[in-house]
Design a protein around this motif. Sequence first.
Motif, mmCIF file in Angstrom:
data_model
loop_
_atom_site.group_PDB
_atom_site.id
_atom_site.type_symbol
_atom_site.label_atom_id
_atom_site.label_comp_id
_atom_site.label_asym_id
_atom_site.label_seq_id
_atom_site.Cartn_x
_atom_site.Cartn_y
_atom_site.Cartn_z
ATOM 1 N N LEU A 185 14.995 -11.093 -17.278
ATOM 2 C CA LEU A 185 14.581 -11.107 -15.867
ATOM 3 C C LEU A 185 13.055 -11.164 -15.786
ATOM 4 O O LEU A 185 12.373 -10.260 -16.268
ATOM 5 C CB LEU A 185 15.105 -9.845 -15.178
ATOM 6 C CG LEU A 185 15.028 -9.845 -13.664
ATOM 7 C CD1 LEU A 185 16.159 -10.663 -13.055
ATOM 8 C CD2 LEU A 185 15.114 -8.419 -13.120
ATOM 9 N N LEU A 186 12.545 -12.196 -15.145
ATOM 10 C CA LEU A 186 11.093 -12.401 -15.112
ATOM 11 C C LEU A 186 10.451 -11.849 -13.847
ATOM 12 O O LEU A 186 9.301 -11.407 -13.874
ATOM 13 C CB LEU A 186 10.776 -13.897 -15.200
ATOM 14 C CG LEU A 186 11.254 -14.630 -16.457
ATOM 15 C CD1 LEU A 186 10.940 -16.115 -16.354
ATOM 16 C CD2 LEU A 186 10.583 -14.035 -17.684
ATOM 17 N N MET A 238 15.677 -16.608 3.063
ATOM 18 C CA MET A 238 15.991 -17.035 1.687
ATOM 19 C C MET A 238 14.859 -17.880 1.121
ATOM 20 O O MET A 238 14.466 -17.741 -0.035
ATOM 21 C CB MET A 238 17.310 -17.816 1.640
ATOM 22 C CG MET A 238 18.532 -16.926 1.750
ATOM 23 S SD MET A 238 20.063 -17.855 1.937
ATOM 24 C CE MET A 238 20.405 -18.357 0.265
ATOM 25 N N ASN A 239 14.346 -18.745 1.966
ATOM 26 C CA ASN A 239 13.278 -19.621 1.505
ATOM 27 C C ASN A 239 12.015 -18.825 1.145
ATOM 28 O O ASN A 239 11.426 -19.007 0.072
ATOM 29 C CB ASN A 239 12.987 -20.640 2.606
ATOM 30 C CG ASN A 239 11.967 -21.643 2.179
ATOM 31 O OD1 ASN A 239 12.193 -22.350 1.208
ATOM 32 N ND2 ASN A 239 10.832 -21.674 2.846
ATOM 33 N N ARG A 240 11.656 -17.905 2.045
ATOM 34 C CA ARG A 240 10.451 -17.087 1.817
ATOM 35 C C ARG A 240 10.609 -16.236 0.558
ATOM 36 O O ARG A 240 9.721 -16.161 -0.282
ATOM 37 C CB ARG A 240 10.244 -16.182 3.037
ATOM 38 C CG ARG A 240 8.815 -15.863 3.347
ATOM 39 C CD ARG A 240 8.639 -15.080 4.632
ATOM 40 N NE ARG A 240 9.662 -14.075 4.861
ATOM 41 C CZ ARG A 240 10.500 -14.062 5.904
ATOM 42 N NH1 ARG A 240 10.450 -15.012 6.807
ATOM 43 N NH2 ARG A 240 11.403 -13.111 6.043
ATOM 44 N N SER A 241 11.781 -15.635 0.416
ATOM 45 C CA SER A 241 12.024 -14.766 -0.730
ATOM 46 C C SER A 241 11.987 -15.566 -2.034
ATOM 47 O O SER A 241 11.407 -15.136 -3.040
ATOM 48 C CB SER A 241 13.384 -14.070 -0.567
ATOM 49 O OG SER A 241 13.630 -13.229 -1.650
ATOM 50 N N ALA A 242 12.605 -16.741 -2.008
ATOM 51 C CA ALA A 242 12.615 -17.592 -3.212
ATOM 52 C C ALA A 242 11.192 -17.970 -3.607
ATOM 53 O O ALA A 242 10.812 -17.896 -4.790
ATOM 54 C CB ALA A 242 13.451 -18.844 -2.958
ATOM 55 N N GLU A 243 10.391 -18.330 -2.616
ATOM 56 C CA GLU A 243 9.005 -18.731 -2.916
ATOM 57 C C GLU A 243 8.200 -17.557 -3.479
ATOM 58 O O GLU A 243 7.444 -17.712 -4.435
ATOM 59 C CB GLU A 243 8.343 -19.300 -1.662
ATOM 60 C CG GLU A 243 8.816 -20.716 -1.402
ATOM 61 C CD GLU A 243 8.228 -21.335 -0.144
ATOM 62 O OE1 GLU A 243 8.403 -22.546 0.004
ATOM 63 O OE2 GLU A 243 7.638 -20.614 0.674
ATOM 64 N N ASN A 244 8.365 -16.376 -2.872
ATOM 65 C CA ASN A 244 7.659 -15.181 -3.377
ATOM 66 C C ASN A 244 8.036 -14.914 -4.820
ATOM 67 O O ASN A 244 7.200 -14.595 -5.667
ATOM 68 C CB ASN A 244 8.047 -13.939 -2.563
ATOM 69 C CG ASN A 244 7.374 -13.923 -1.214
ATOM 70 O OD1 ASN A 244 6.416 -14.657 -0.998
ATOM 71 N ND2 ASN A 244 7.891 -13.110 -0.313
ATOM 72 N N ALA A 249 6.980 -14.988 -10.737
ATOM 73 C CA ALA A 249 7.420 -15.395 -12.084
ATOM 74 C C ALA A 249 6.477 -16.433 -12.700
ATOM 75 O O ALA A 249 6.616 -16.777 -13.880
ATOM 76 C CB ALA A 249 8.839 -15.962 -12.017
ATOM 77 N N GLY A 250 5.555 -16.931 -11.889
ATOM 78 C CA GLY A 250 4.634 -17.964 -12.383
ATOM 79 C C GLY A 250 5.339 -19.295 -12.606
ATOM 80 O O GLY A 250 4.981 -20.061 -13.503
#
Length: 335
Positions: A185-186, A238-244, A249-250
């Motif tokens: 998990l990164l 979902m979009n915001r969370s995925a981007e964060n 994770a870099g």
Amino acid sequence: MMSQPAEAVRRSASIVATGAYLPSRVMTNADLEKIIDTSDEWILTRTGIRERRIADEGELTSDMGARAAEQALQQSGIDPKSIDLIIVATCTPDTVFPSTACHIQHKIGATRAAAFDLQAACSGFLYALVTAEQFVAAGAYQTVLVIGAEKLSSIINWQDRNTCVLFGDGAGAVILQHRPGARGLLAYDLGADGAQTEILSLPAGGCRMPITHQVLDERLHFLQMSGKEVYRYAVSAMNRSAENCLEKAGCKPEDLRWIVPHQANFRIIEAVAQRLNVSMEHFIINLDRYGNTSSACLPIALHETSMAGNLKQGDLILMVAFGGGLTWASTVLEW
Ligand code: ACO
């Protein structure tokens, strides 16, 4: 002079096994046409769902969770007695207490394990996975079993066509361990907006609204949802969370081999794909066969992908979910 304590080194935590269980009874859209005013065409075009699994009356969330866990244990050859902790994400526990995790602990013979439930609705599995990771990363526990299991058919109002077509039953499980040399998990991103509790909830059954005859007559012991509001919120959260999570994770979206999204609605997944600018080929989708199984969606999808031989060592996987609370969660992990 006292020496400074060495900076704590976090161990990586990897998913080393997966399992899933789906009840054998299939309920198709055509079956639903016989009990409510709906159509296969409406359900398919609005949601992408063709059929879902429904547990038998006596088949409990803990039975399904235990079956999924046993599969993960068999796959990895891990002895149930070596499990240190069981976390079960569910919003349909067998009983308010004892926890479903305790029922599962007994059913699978994990006699050494601590056990508790965690509730974040459809985001529950990722909340549980991240919680499990803390124990492994800290070196407190070696082996943690994380389960997402739901018997949503038990909280569905089968007279409400707005909701009853969307959900299904099932369970998925993963085992988390430190695997030397693996990154596991990164990154994760968890969030909630407690100002939005009313748009998706099960009103009765807690201390706020204990079960009474009136509550039963008004069917307040069943799930209620304002679909349109949830839909709008789901896409942006979902979009915001995925981007964060990708940023933490870099990684960039194009680095991802797979995206495993919460399986609520095909159109929500398409909207997230568009915003992330990732082709739908990278998205794992099984909602056509199982509908929304809440906290079980992600581990079931992960298990099926693994069993199909489509998860290779080094693959970067983004999981992203959204649910009642409102809650949202994302993780990026290296397989
Ligand atoms: N069959 C036929 N017609 C239906 C059905 C049905 N099953 N359900 C609703 N309709 C009707 C409505 O009554 C409405 O009719 P009206 O215009 O005459 O009032 C019409 O279809 C349109 O309804 P909408 O609500 O506008 O439909 P929409 O396109 O928004 O789709 C849906 C509804 C599928 C629920 C969508 O809003 C959605 O997916 N929302 C998100 C759900 C979600 O993600 N939930 C996750 C939570 S899971 C958890 O945490 C437990």
